[in-house]
Design a protein around this motif. Structure first.
Motif, PDB file in Angstrom:
ATOM      1  N   SER A 169     -20.923 -19.578  33.076  1.00  0.00           N
ATOM      2  CA  SER A 169     -21.848 -18.817  32.233  1.00  0.00           C
ATOM      3  C   SER A 169     -22.021 -19.456  30.861  1.00  0.00           C
ATOM      4  O   SER A 169     -22.985 -19.171  30.157  1.00  0.00           O
ATOM      5  N   HIS A 170     -21.080 -20.340  30.489  1.00  0.00           N
ATOM      6  CA  HIS A 170     -21.166 -21.039  29.212  1.00  0.00           C
ATOM      7  C   HIS A 170     -21.496 -22.523  29.393  1.00  0.00           C
ATOM      8  O   HIS A 170     -21.248 -23.350  28.511  1.00  0.00           O
ATOM      9  N   ALA A 171     -22.051 -22.856  30.565  1.00  0.00           N
ATOM     10  CA  ALA A 171     -22.487 -24.231  30.866  1.00  0.00           C
ATOM     11  C   ALA A 171     -21.348 -25.235  30.762  1.00  0.00           C
ATOM     12  O   ALA A 171     -21.534 -26.378  30.337  1.00  0.00           O
ATOM     13  N   ILE A 172     -20.138 -24.803  31.138  1.00  0.00           N
ATOM     14  CA  ILE A 172     -18.978 -25.694  31.167  1.00  0.00           C
ATOM     15  C   ILE A 172     -18.776 -26.172  32.600  1.00  0.00           C
ATOM     16  O   ILE A 172     -18.662 -25.361  33.524  1.00  0.00           O
TER      17      ILE A 172
ATOM     18  N   ILE B  95     -13.647 -19.341  36.465  1.00  0.00           N
ATOM     19  CA  ILE B  95     -14.765 -20.124  36.984  1.00  0.00           C
ATOM     20  C   ILE B  95     -16.097 -19.519  36.547  1.00  0.00           C
ATOM     21  O   ILE B  95     -16.992 -20.218  36.055  1.00  0.00           O
ATOM     22  N   ASP B  96     -16.235 -18.206  36.733  1.00  0.00           N
ATOM     23  CA  ASP B  96     -17.483 -17.535  36.369  1.00  0.00           C
ATOM     24  C   ASP B  96     -17.746 -17.636  34.873  1.00  0.00           C
ATOM     25  O   ASP B  96     -18.890 -17.857  34.437  1.00  0.00           O
ATOM     26  N   HIS B  97     -16.694 -17.467  34.072  1.00  0.00           N
ATOM     27  CA  HIS B  97     -16.845 -17.529  32.617  1.00  0.00           C
ATOM     28  C   HIS B  97     -17.254 -18.939  32.179  1.00  0.00           C
ATOM     29  O   HIS B  97     -18.111 -19.108  31.300  1.00  0.00           O
ATOM     30  N   ALA B  98     -16.660 -19.952  32.792  1.00  0.00           N
ATOM     31  CA  ALA B  98     -17.005 -21.336  32.449  1.00  0.00           C
ATOM     32  C   ALA B  98     -18.466 -21.626  32.785  1.00  0.00           C
ATOM     33  O   ALA B  98     -19.207 -22.192  31.970  1.00  0.00           O
TER      34      ALA B  98
END
Length: 220
Positions: A19-22, A14-17
């Motif tokens: 951070s990449h505006a996903i 969730i955090d990674h998504a």
């Protein structure tokens, strides 16, 4: 993401998504959008059929004065029928609207159905997806674009007598509710297709095609 699931690995995704505006959505297990025999661990990714650009990249290339005055941008505000979107993109390419802005929320993603219905137009258009359409329209105004909103109301300006000169941005609303109220306020001119009948008999894709080709006709 499947509702009810939790854990450090899922939170990392969730955090990674984000951070990449996903965009991340939480849905019931039955609405994950995968075949029943497909085993998953509560996470499904949906990939676009076309490369999506930032607004800055979309506007790149509209620089010299001659090109800017003839620029045409199409905006699709929260359309949810993939076949309508595909048909509109197909017409946009043919009518010279090579740049298209779509909303991220409440809009159908660029799925295989959209790509097939567009007859491959998605591969030849510069497509952009924005979170805040109002901000995007304000940016276009700063670049000298006139914002035209298509509505099905008799008191709007008829497309056959409207001045479509200069850089143009045409906004097409959703199939049911039309253009969102806040987006509508950003439109410089509200236009409509005059009807012989007493009711609106055109769906979004047909109406969009009629207006785009009328704009294209003026530049011949």
């Amino acid at each position: 993401m499947q509702k009810g699931k939790a854990g450090p690995r899922l939170q990392q995704i969730i955090d990674h998504a984000k951070s990449h505006a996903i965009a991340v959505r939480f849905v019931d297990g039955a609405r994950m959008g995968v075949p029943k025999n497909c085993r998953h661990q509560g996470v499904v990714a949906r990939q676009s059929e076309a490369r999506l650009l930032s607004l800055e990249d979309l506007l790149a290339g509209i620089t010299d004065e001659e090109q800017t005055t003839q620029a045409r941008i199409l905006v699709l505000d929260s359309l949810q029928d993939p076949r309508n979107v595909g048909s509109i993109l197909r017409s946009a390419l043919a009518a010279g609207f090579s740049r298209v802005i779509l909303t991220r929320e409440r809009s159908v993603p660029l799925t295989g159905t959209v790509a097939r219905t567009s007859a491959g137009a998605v591969s030849h258009l510069r497509l952009c997806q924005v979170v805040n359409l109002v901000d995007a329209l304000n940016r276009l105004k700063e670049q000298g674009f006139w914002i035209f909103g298509a509505i099905a109301e008799a008191n709007a300006a008829p497309i056959y007598t409207t001045d479509f000169s200069g850089p143009i941005c045409l906004v097409i609303g959703s199939e049911g509710k039309g253009i969102q109220p806040l987006v509508r306020k950003q439109c410089d001119v509200l236009v409509t297709i005059p009807m012989q009948a007493s009711f609106n008999s055109l769906n979004a894709s047909v109406a969009a095609a009629v207006i785009m080709f009328e704009i294209a006709r003026r530049s011949l």
